[in-house]
Scaffold this active site. Structure first.
Site, mmCIF file in Angstrom:
data_model
loop_
_atom_site.group_PDB
_atom_site.id
_atom_site.type_symbol
_atom_site.label_atom_id
_atom_site.label_comp_id
_atom_site.label_asym_id
_atom_site.label_seq_id
_atom_site.Cartn_x
_atom_site.Cartn_y
_atom_site.Cartn_z
ATOM 1 N N ASP A 66 -1.624 -4.441 -7.091
ATOM 2 C CA ASP A 66 -0.256 -4.911 -7.285
ATOM 3 C C ASP A 66 0.184 -4.809 -8.742
ATOM 4 O OD1 ASP A 66 0.120 -5.444 -4.622
ATOM 5 O OD2 ASP A 66 -0.364 -7.569 -4.762
ATOM 6 N N GLY A 67 -0.748 -5.022 -9.683
ATOM 7 C CA GLY A 67 -0.391 -4.895 -11.096
ATOM 8 C C GLY A 67 0.057 -3.491 -11.444
ATOM 9 N N ARG A 71 3.760 -2.109 -12.784
ATOM 10 C CA ARG A 71 3.914 -1.183 -13.905
ATOM 11 C C ARG A 71 4.763 0.017 -13.482
ATOM 12 N NH1 ARG A 71 -0.071 2.487 -15.493
ATOM 13 N NH2 ARG A 71 -1.588 1.281 -14.306
ATOM 14 N N ALA A 183 2.552 -14.639 -5.181
ATOM 15 C CA ALA A 183 1.770 -14.370 -6.386
ATOM 16 C C ALA A 183 1.573 -15.657 -7.187
ATOM 17 C CB ALA A 183 2.459 -13.276 -7.206
ATOM 18 N N ALA A 185 3.622 -17.956 -8.286
ATOM 19 C CA ALA A 185 4.328 -19.129 -7.763
ATOM 20 C C ALA A 185 3.570 -19.771 -6.606
ATOM 21 C CB ALA A 185 5.736 -18.730 -7.312
ATOM 22 N N ALA A 206 2.449 -28.134 -13.736
ATOM 23 C CA ALA A 206 1.896 -29.372 -14.298
ATOM 24 C C ALA A 206 2.948 -30.172 -15.054
ATOM 25 C CB ALA A 206 0.702 -29.055 -15.209
#
Length: 333
Positions: A66-67, A71, A183, A185, A206
């Site tokens: 996926d990366g 790109r 991903a 989220a 957090a």
């Protein structure tokens, strides 16, 4: 003699010498394509565009995870060129096929046997203190706002359509598209949003607050985040895990749906739900009910990938697509 068709293959440098890459290029050549290989990993600066693929490019074939697809998206944003992903990585949510299906994928491309799945894109305008014009960028997956000083929190004020919603100190926030909802989220506790839903979600990371739930807004709405002047840390923004920069206190970030879309080549009509179950290996049958759901032949409980004997290939792509469309005349490019 027929005109030569042009394809761009995007891969990772570590995969360049593998046999699967050379096999794919050979098959594309045999199918009548001239091939350009892109295997650099350098990301452009935030707010800077990448040189797009040549106008005569018919398709971008991504060999990686996926990366690598994210790109490749930088090369075809604001063009009509679609991406076809072949997963050589791990989960591969954005990929259409797995590596063992390479030959079928290339043949389908050669035969024009695919449709176009238009994916929503998020657009970000960043207003630095004292500046009269914003710095703009975009994301297919997500826009992350974090701290410049990793040892401190960042204080943010959140508005939706100009109405104050909340303020808190936190490690950051993620604003994701439906494509990015599986991903970062998702890891931060956000819901899965089906790709054909026009929405953006904001997921605090957090947050030190009693109310810091994920927020989902529809098409036409806008998130506004202000980095407070008294924030313990300055900010940092990143689009799709690539294009990033630090942000001083007092910066305003506005995120909305882009007027433009990104095109994924879709080779099957398999629903997104099938893909979600397969990729996450979801426990379709609960542990309490396993004794009542036994596979007919082997006398064992069904797994998540065996829940439908008549289901199409689980590795095929997902949701409802649409006709290909170029950038809007007054788009964000």
């Amino acid at each position: 003699m027929a005109d030569t068709r042009h394809a761009v293959v995007v891969t990772h440098p570590s995969l360049r010498e593998q046999g699967v890459i050379s096999d794919a290029i050979e098959q594309l050549n045999y199918a009548g394509f001239s091939v350009t290989i892109v295997d650099n990993t350098e990301a452009p600066a935030f707010g800077m565009s990448t040189k797009a693929v040549d106008p005569d490019t018919e398709i971008v074939v991504v060999l990686g995870g996926d990366g690598t697809i994210l790109r490749a998206a930088e090369l075809i944003y604001c063009t009509d060129v679609p991406i076809l992903g072949v997963n050589l990585g791990h989960i591969g949510f954005l990929a259409e096929f797995e590596s063992f299906q390479m030959s079928e994928a290339i043949q389908r491309v050669a035969d024009h046997d695919y449709s176009i799945d238009e994916r929503m894109v998020a657009h970000a305008d960043v207003w630095l203190p004292g500046e009269s014009e914003p710095i703009s960028d975009w994301a297919l997956n997500d826009i992350t706002l974090g701290t410049a000083d990793r040892g401190k929190m960042i204080s943010l004020a959140v508005r939706v359509d100009g109405v104050a919603m909340n303020s808190y100190s936190c490690d950051g926030t993620i604003i994701s598209t439906p494509t990015g909802s599986t991903a970062y989220a998702f890891s931060a506790g956000g819901p899965v949003i089906w790709p054909n839903v026009k929405a953006l979600q904001l997921v605090p990371i957090a947050a030190h607050a009693l109310f810091a739930r994920p927020l989902i807004i529809g098409s036409g709405s806008k998130f506004t985040l202000d980095i407070m002047e008294n924030s313990p840390s300055a900010g940092w923004i990143c689009c799709d895990g690539r294009r990033q920069r630090e942000l001083p206190k007092g910066t305003r970030i506005e995120v909305r749906e882009s007027r433009d879309t990104l095109h994924l080549a879709r080779l099957s009509g398999v629903p997104f739900t099938n893909r979600l179950v397969s990729k996450f290996n979801l426990p379709v049958v609960s542990w309490r009910d396993q004794d009542h759901h036994v596979d007919r032949g082997a006398g064992r409980p069904q797994t998540s990938n065996e829940h439908n004997d008549n289901a199409p290939n689980d590795f095929a792509h997902n949701d409802t697509g649409g006709e290909a469309a170029g950038c809007a005349e007054a788009g964000d490019c």
